[in-house]
Design an enzyme around this catalytic site. Sequence first.
Site, PDB file in Angstrom:
ATOM      1  N   ASP A  93      49.940 -17.495  -9.521  1.00  0.00           N
ATOM      2  CA  ASP A  93      48.873 -16.467  -9.077  1.00  0.00           C
ATOM      3  C   ASP A  93      47.518 -16.752  -9.738  1.00  0.00           C
ATOM      4  O   ASP A  93      47.509 -16.514 -11.161  1.00  0.00           O
ATOM      5  CB  ASP A  93      49.393 -15.073  -9.480  1.00  0.00           C
ATOM      6  CG  ASP A  93      48.349 -14.031  -8.999  1.00  0.00           C
ATOM      7  OD1 ASP A  93      47.078 -14.258  -8.751  1.00  0.00           O
ATOM      8  OD2 ASP A  93      48.918 -12.646  -8.919  1.00  0.00           O
ATOM      9  N   HIS A  94      46.384 -17.288  -9.088  1.00  0.00           N
ATOM     10  CA  HIS A  94      45.319 -17.510  -9.735  1.00  0.00           C
ATOM     11  C   HIS A  94      44.602 -16.515 -10.443  1.00  0.00           C
ATOM     12  O   HIS A  94      43.529 -16.561 -11.273  1.00  0.00           O
ATOM     13  CB  HIS A  94      44.282 -18.257  -8.879  1.00  0.00           C
ATOM     14  CG  HIS A  94      43.279 -19.346  -9.300  1.00  0.00           C
ATOM     15  ND1 HIS A  94      43.500 -19.677 -10.909  1.00  0.00           N
ATOM     16  CD2 HIS A  94      42.471 -20.303  -9.069  1.00  0.00           C
ATOM     17  CE1 HIS A  94      42.518 -20.498 -10.995  1.00  0.00           C
ATOM     18  NE2 HIS A  94      42.065 -21.004 -10.005  1.00  0.00           N
ATOM     19  N   ARG A  95      45.059 -15.286 -10.199  1.00  0.00           N
ATOM     20  CA  ARG A  95      44.337 -13.965 -10.835  1.00  0.00           C
ATOM     21  C   ARG A  95      44.829 -14.024 -12.089  1.00  0.00           C
ATOM     22  O   ARG A  95      44.055 -13.564 -13.029  1.00  0.00           O
ATOM     23  CB  ARG A  95      44.604 -12.707 -10.129  1.00  0.00           C
ATOM     24  CG  ARG A  95      44.310 -12.507  -8.763  1.00  0.00           C
ATOM     25  CD  ARG A  95      44.683 -11.582  -8.090  1.00  0.00           C
ATOM     26  NE  ARG A  95      46.249 -11.365  -7.791  1.00  0.00           N
ATOM     27  CZ  ARG A  95      46.863 -10.338  -7.446  1.00  0.00           C
ATOM     28  NH1 ARG A  95      46.339  -9.275  -6.890  1.00  0.00           N
ATOM     29  NH2 ARG A  95      48.045 -10.464  -7.272  1.00  0.00           N
TER      30      ARG A  95
END
Length: 606
Positions: A575-577
């Site tokens: 999850d790039h967040r």
Amino acid sequence: MEVSVPDLGDFADVEIIEVLVKAGDRIAPEDPIVTLETDKATMDVPAPAAGVVGEVKVAVGDRVSTGDPLITLDTDGANFEAPAPAAPRAEEAGAAGAAGKARRGESTAASTASADGGGAGGNGGAKAASAQAAGATKSAAKPAEPAEPAAAAPAAAGAASSGAERMVTVPDLGDFSDVEVIEVLVEEGDEVEAEQALMTLETEKATMDVPAPEAGTIVSLRVKVGDRVSAGDEIMVLRSRISTTGAAAPGLEPSAGTPAERAARQGSAAPAERAARQGSAAAAKPPAAEPPAVRPIGAAIDEAGFARVHASPSVRKLARELGVDLGRVRGSGRKGRVTADDVKSYVKEIMRGARPAEPALPPVPQVDFAKFGAIDVRPLGRIQRISGARVHASWVNIPHVTQHDEADITALEETRRSLKAEAEQRGIKLTPLAFVMRACALMLAELPKFKSSLGADGESLVFKEYTHIGFAADTPNGLVVPVIRDADKKDVYELASDLGRLSALARSGKLKADDIQGGVFTISSLGGIGGRFFTPIVNAPEVAILGVSRHAWQPVYRAGEFVPRLMLPLSLSYDHRVIDGADAVRFTTRLAETLGQVERLLEAVP
């Protein structure tokens, strides 16, 4: 009159998280007064009568128990009758009258809780509401009518000695609710033994049987195949073979007693209400008509996100009425709680155009394939139907990035083959996945962000101090993800043993709820089938998943020459967040190094 905390069951010292009225407010019967939060549920305490709030005796943050005073209420003369002298059995004789208000109080709380998958917690709120309403009615009761003839007592005693009828309910399902009944294994009149399977439920990733809590005879069924149930829902009536004294066994509720007692105990027992709540075809009356659908404000409501939001039942009910997805509302209350004012402000922003309504995804074109040639339509498997929605939600909501890498496992594979015979003597199949899982457990200790989850507010991270690792298991019905608990506290042999045991349960469809919950990280291994690299989908609310493909011999340039090395392809989706590219490369690089350090993987675990 003084309004106090209703019966909270086994709970005590419960926190008040919202006070919904103030001195001078005029309220109607069943309007929420305060919101309480137990360990498992949030519930509103309803007003027992109409009137004007006099003194508010509690504040947000206070802790209360059953019977503690909440407010004083100056009741309207038209809606309240002063208590009259009662005969010795006035309360029992007047129970039928109390049941009317109990039903109305329970119906309000139950409909609010069950609408959002409240499960057992929702039932708790309903019982609390019922108890409060019934208590208010008793305090206002008229002189009692004559009690039932005493001759009825011996008959009741005889019925108990021959085996009391008890209500069987759905046991605790953990985090699951609204679970589908896929098989009913008994019929009315069947004799069952204790622990015998009564019906089969299917959660998002597994099936489970509901066992009989004791031996007896099935009197009546309350559910059928296709119904959806939650913890605490009634499923059947069982007549016990064992003489009882009226005390309910675990998982059972007495169904015997006078009509007035049953009405006061069950609250909203109207058949139409039961049918609407349980989806049961056995109800005596047709289900009440469903309210017209409300067009959601903005995008369609994400039910999973709606259920996770921190909000009271009354706020959830308001959001349902207005068609607001609570997952899109920013809460201003304590701990990010969404209040009624937050919902109203959100609607006002939409109406003013300050917050543009978010469009839903464009629909996929509908094609009549039959006009091009012969077709064969086959239904999806149960697990595919259930997991498909979750996979789609993860892909749409999580910005996926996949980091690919390779690990040299030449030494690891040589060691594993040398230990296979010893492991087989211990009844263990020592696979490469056990070594990979051991290495991942070590990496999660070094880089704990990879086992965190994004907070519901989107502005915080939840770090877990436990390491439960899931693995994708291929079964005849589709992929399921069993979870090995405390993987960081187990050596390679223990992990291999758990992998074999849970894989067998998955293939036979015998996984329990605890076997598929609580994972912080997932491994999807396709090495036994083939392939090189792939892009696994993150198993939300986790933030990373490791894909492992088939290892292969490759020429690797070392010390001026090419040497054959056994290389294992790794694919880490994240999850790039939460995780950036640098963190992902650190993880795969350190994982590859650890897989090359076989002695570290075989160290004893304290």
